[in-house]
Enzyme design. Structure first.
Site, PDB file in Angstrom:
ATOM      1  NE  ARG A 257      43.147  -9.187 130.585  1.00 55.32           N
ATOM      2  CZ  ARG A 257      42.653 -10.218 129.904  1.00 55.32           C
ATOM      3  NH1 ARG A 257      42.837 -11.454 130.322  1.00 55.32           N
ATOM      4  NH2 ARG A 257      41.966 -10.006 128.797  1.00 55.32           N
TER       5      ARG A 257
ATOM      6  CE  LYS B 241      39.600 -18.628 127.373  1.00 52.81           C
ATOM      7  NZ  LYS B 241      38.923 -17.406 127.841  1.00 52.81           N
TER       8      LYS B 241
ATOM      9  NE  ARG C 240      37.266 -15.926 121.520  1.00 50.02           N
ATOM     10  CZ  ARG C 240      38.380 -15.656 122.209  1.00 50.02           C
ATOM     11  NH1 ARG C 240      39.431 -16.427 122.109  1.00 50.02           N
ATOM     12  NH2 ARG C 240      38.420 -14.618 123.010  1.00 50.02           N
TER      13      ARG C 240
ATOM     14  NE  ARG D  46      37.650  -9.318 124.890  1.00 51.59           N
ATOM     15  CZ  ARG D  46      38.547  -9.252 125.873  1.00 51.59           C
ATOM     16  NH1 ARG D  46      38.722  -8.138 126.543  1.00 51.59           N
ATOM     17  NH2 ARG D  46      39.252 -10.303 126.183  1.00 51.59           N
TER      18      ARG D  46
ATOM     19  NE  ARG E 220      43.782  -8.355 125.741  1.00 53.38           N
ATOM     20  CZ  ARG E 220      43.311  -9.591 125.691  1.00 53.38           C
ATOM     21  NH1 ARG E 220      43.926 -10.551 126.371  1.00 53.38           N
ATOM     22  NH2 ARG E 220      42.244  -9.888 124.979  1.00 53.38           N
TER      23      ARG E 220
HETATM   24  P1  AMP Z   1      41.671 -13.442 123.765  1.00 56.58           P
HETATM   25  O1  AMP Z   1      43.058 -13.021 124.098  1.00 56.58           O
HETATM   26  O2  AMP Z   1      41.497 -14.934 123.738  1.00 56.58           O
HETATM   27  O3  AMP Z   1      40.644 -12.745 124.611  1.00 56.58           O
HETATM   28  O4  AMP Z   1      41.400 -12.977 122.255  1.00 56.58           O
HETATM   29  C1  AMP Z   1      41.450 -11.606 121.897  1.00 56.58           C
HETATM   30  C2  AMP Z   1      40.707 -11.380 120.588  1.00 56.58           C
HETATM   31  O5  AMP Z   1      41.340 -12.128 119.549  1.00 56.58           O
HETATM   32  C3  AMP Z   1      39.258 -11.823 120.576  1.00 56.58           C
HETATM   33  O6  AMP Z   1      38.378 -10.858 121.111  1.00 56.58           O
HETATM   34  C4  AMP Z   1      39.034 -12.043 119.079  1.00 56.58           C
HETATM   35  O7  AMP Z   1      38.900 -10.819 118.397  1.00 56.58           O
HETATM   36  C5  AMP Z   1      40.361 -12.654 118.650  1.00 56.58           C
HETATM   37  N1  AMP Z   1      40.355 -14.139 118.772  1.00 56.58           N
HETATM   38  C6  AMP Z   1      41.129 -14.898 119.603  1.00 56.58           C
HETATM   39  N2  AMP Z   1      40.857 -16.211 119.444  1.00 56.58           N
HETATM   40  C7  AMP Z   1      39.884 -16.287 118.503  1.00 56.58           C
HETATM   41  C8  AMP Z   1      39.162 -17.357 117.914  1.00 56.58           C
HETATM   42  N3  AMP Z   1      39.381 -18.639 118.264  1.00 56.58           N
HETATM   43  N4  AMP Z   1      38.220 -17.054 116.978  1.00 56.58           N
HETATM   44  C9  AMP Z   1      37.989 -15.774 116.597  1.00 56.58           C
HETATM   45  N5  AMP Z   1      38.618 -14.718 117.127  1.00 56.58           N
HETATM   46  C10 AMP Z   1      39.567 -14.959 118.068  1.00 56.58           C
END
Ligand code: AMP
Length: 216
Positions: free
Chosen positions: A127, A13, A88, A171, A160
Site C-alpha cells: 500500500r 474499510k 476495536r 497489527r 505508512r
Molecule cells: P488504521 O488506520 O485504522 O489502521 O489505524 C492506525 C492505527 O491507529 C492503529 O494501528 C492504532 O494504533 C490506532 N487506532 C486507530 N483506531 C483505533 C481504535 N479504535 N482504537 C485504538 N487504536 C486505534
C-alpha cells in the site's frame, strides 16, 4: 444511516467508507485518519498516539472513546455516520453503545469485511498513500500512472510507517486478539452483516449497499 465498518487492517474499510459516506451524505469518521492528522499536526493527541501507532499497538480506549464522543456529538454527525476502524475493543463497543443511547440514536448495522490473511499481508505491505489527498494505491494491483506520484492531485506517495512488514504482522495479531471478539459481540446483538472484502472494489461496494439495505 449509522453504520460501523469492522475488519482487519487492509480489509478495504477506508476505501469503501470514503465513497459510501459521500454517496449516503454522512460523516466518515476513521479514527486512524484522525490520529494520523493529530500526529502530523503535533497536537497533544498526536503525541500520545504516535508511539502506539508506530509499533502497531492500539491507542488506549479512553483516548479513543473521548475523541469519538466529541466527533459524533457534533452537528455534522447528526444525519448519520460511518465509523471506520472503531470500535476495536469490547470496552470501546460498550462505550459506543452508551454514547448512542445518550444521543438517542440507533446503529443500523456493523459491516464485517472478510479477507484472508495472505491477502491482507499482500495489500498492506504494497500500500502507498498520497501525502496530499489521502488516496491509496497498491504497488502491483492499483499502481499510480507515474511511480510515486498521485494521479489525482500530484502529491507524493509514501508508505505508512505501520505498513512495514514486521509492524503489519503485529497489527494483525492485535486485531485477532483485541478486535475479532467484536464479531461475536455484534452477532449476538443481531447487528452484524458480513461481506467478502476480496474482489473488485465496485462489487464489494454493491455487496455492502445490499447487505446494509436488507438489514435496516
Ligand atoms: P488504521 O488506520 O485504522 O489502521 O489505524 C492506525 C492505527 O491507529 C492503529 O494501528 C492504532 O494504533 C490506532 N487506532 C486507530 N483506531 C483505533 C481504535 N479504535 N482504537 C485504538 N487504536 C486505534
Amino acid at each position: 444511516m449509522r453504520v460501523g465498518f469492522l475488519g482487519p487492517p487492509g480489509a478495504g474499510k477506508g476505501t469503501q467508507a470514503r465513497e459510501l459516506a459521500r454517496e449516503w451524505n454522512v460523516l466518515h469518521l476513521a479514527t486512524g485518519d484522525v490520529l494520523r492528522e493529530a500526529v502530523a499536526a503535533g497536537t497533544a493527541l498526536g503525541l500520545t498516539a504516535k508511539g502506539y501507532m508506530d509499533r502497531g499497538a492500539l491507542v488506549p480506549d479512553d483516548v479513543i472513546i473521548g475523541l469519538v464522543g466529541e466527533r459524533l456529538g457534533a452537528r455534522d454527525a447528526a444525519t448519520g455516520f460511518i465509523v471506520d476502524g472503531f470500535p476495536r475493543t469490547i470496552a470501546q463497543a460498550e462505550a459506543f453503545a452508551r454514547l448512542l443511547k445518550d444521543l438517542g440514536q440507533m446503529l443500523d448495522a456493523v459491516v464485517y469485511f472478510d479477507v484472508s490473511e495472505g491477502e491482507l499481508l499482500r495489500r498492506l505491505t504494497g500500500r502507498r498513500v498520497c501525502k496530499g489527498c489521502g488516496r491509496t494505491y497498491h504497488l502491483t494491483s492499483s499502481p499510480p500512472k507515474r511511480a510515486g506520484v498521485c494521479d489525482v492531485c500530484g502529491g507524493e506517495l509514501y508508505q505508512r510507517e505501520d505498513d512495514r512488514e514486521a509492524t503489519v504482522r503485529n497489527r494483525l495479531e492485535v486485531y485477532g486478539r483485541q478486535t475479532a471478539p467484536l464479531l461475536d459481540y455484534y452477532r449476538q446483538r443481531n447487528q452484524l452483516v458480513t461481506v467478502s472484502g476480496e474482489g473488485p472494489v465496485d462489487a464489494i461496494r454493491g455487496a455492502i449497499r445490499a447487505a446494509v439495505g436488507a438489514h435496516r
